[in-house]
Design an enzyme around this catalytic site. Structure first.
Site, PDB file in Angstrom:
ATOM      1  N   SER A  10      67.109  11.820  18.243  1.00  0.00           N
ATOM      2  CA  SER A  10      67.965  10.909  19.017  1.00  0.00           C
ATOM      3  C   SER A  10      67.334  10.651  20.380  1.00  0.00           C
ATOM      4  CB  SER A  10      69.349  11.531  19.204  1.00  0.00           C
ATOM      5  OG  SER A  10      70.055  10.814  20.193  1.00  0.00           O
ATOM      6  N   MET A  39      76.500   3.196  23.606  1.00  0.00           N
ATOM      7  CA  MET A  39      77.811   3.564  24.172  1.00  0.00           C
ATOM      8  C   MET A  39      78.265   2.497  25.159  1.00  0.00           C
ATOM      9  SD  MET A  39      77.239   7.615  24.854  1.00  0.00           S
ATOM     10  CE  MET A  39      76.193   8.619  23.775  1.00  0.00           C
TER      11      MET A  39
HETATM   12  C1  DX5 Z   1      76.406  12.047  21.160  1.00  0.00           C
HETATM   13  C2  DX5 Z   1      75.367  11.261  20.410  1.00  0.00           C
HETATM   14  C3  DX5 Z   1      74.275  12.095  19.860  1.00  0.00           C
HETATM   15  C4  DX5 Z   1      73.442  12.848  20.859  1.00  0.00           C
HETATM   16  C5  DX5 Z   1      73.188  14.199  20.273  1.00  0.00           C
HETATM   17  O1  DX5 Z   1      77.498  11.252  21.408  1.00  0.00           O
HETATM   18  O2  DX5 Z   1      75.947  10.545  19.329  1.00  0.00           O
HETATM   19  O3  DX5 Z   1      73.427  11.346  18.981  1.00  0.00           O
HETATM   20  O4  DX5 Z   1      72.214  12.247  21.161  1.00  0.00           O
HETATM   21  O5  DX5 Z   1      72.576  14.978  21.221  1.00  0.00           O
HETATM   22  P1  DX5 Z   1      72.346  16.545  21.044  1.00  0.00           P
HETATM   23  O6  DX5 Z   1      71.442  16.733  19.852  1.00  0.00           O
HETATM   24  O7  DX5 Z   1      71.697  16.910  22.342  1.00  0.00           O
HETATM   25  O8  DX5 Z   1      73.684  17.185  20.845  1.00  0.00           O
END
Ligand code: DX5
Ligand code: ZN
Length: 227
Positions: A10, A39
């Site tokens: 991500s 977002m």
């Molecule tokens: C959170 C996002 C995730 C985020 C996860 O709202 O949808 O995709 O990037 O991040 P980690 O792996 O750091 O929890």
């Protein structure tokens, strides 16, 4: 049989001054698809990226672009994200009064369609849409930010959805997102997940992108033996 394990780095946790380089490293390091978190400051408290970033990512990699829309009224923006190069669009069930129509819209525009469940949303909420989607995303944190702790209780929801998929005779991809690392990877796969989104544990890893992806994959594969 679980569908093949896929790791989706991500870019929310990447260094945006070196985004192209980080995406290329994630590809060279064994990532299977690039996860892009959109977002809007309304559905979730944070504001992140739009189609411009998807377009830039499209130029940086040949991997599928997995676009996670954490926005209200996703139907207004889906065409722009698909034009920008999204391979998959994920929408949240919590914002779609006409979820079936939105899934159709995504397919007609030429992308794969997925639906996401927030931690409080029950598995039964997707029962009727399951035959129509390519993937289900089980949020394992509350969406909005990277670096949060995995919510253990989501394991049972993953298992429930894997059972729903088996009952349908459909080898559905089940994606998990939030707090995934070399420890939780094994647990989520043992409960039936096969697509693992990983932000902080890849781009923030002291050992580097390639080594962290390898460790997460090894953990996930060991979880597969336990399904
Ligand atoms: C959170 C996002 C995730 C985020 C996860 O709202 O949808 O995709 O990037 O991040 P980690 O792996 O750091 O929890
Ligand atoms: Zn995400």
């Amino acid at each position: 049989m679980l569908p093949a394990i896929r790791i989706a780095p991500s870019i929310l946790a990447a260094d945006f001054t070196r985004l192209g380089q980080h995406i290329a490293e994630a590809e060279a390091g064994g990532g299977d698809q690039i996860h892009i978190d959109v977002m809007d400051g309304r559905f979730v408290p944070n504001i992140t990226m739009g189609p411009l970033v998807v377009q830039a990512a499209r130029r940086a990699t040949a991997l599928p672009l997995d676009v996670h829309l954490m926005i209200v009224e996703p139907e207004r923006h889906i065409p722009a994200f698909i034009d920008a190069g999204a391979s998959n669009i994920t929408v949240h069930v919590e914002v779609c009064a006409h979820l079936h129509r939105v899934v159709q819209q995504i397919h007609q525009a030429g992308a794969a369609a997925s639906v996401a469940l927030n931690p409080h949303s029950p598995a039964c909420q997707i029962k009727e849409i399951l035959p129509f989607v390519d993937m289900v995303l089980v949020m394992t944190v509350n969406p909005g930010f990277g670096g949060q702790s995995f919510i253990d209780q989501m394991l049972l929801k993953i298992r429930e959805i894997r059972e729903m998929s088996r009952a349908l005779g459909k080898p559905l991809d089940i994606q998990v997102d939030g707090g995934i690392d070399a420890h939780t990877a094994q647990q989520v796969v043992a409960h039936g997940a096969n697509v693992l989104v990983v932000g902080t544990a890849v781009f923030g890893a002291a050992e580097g992108i390639q080594a962290s992806i390898a460790a997460i994959r090894a953990s996930a594969e060991s979880g597969k033996a336990k399904t």
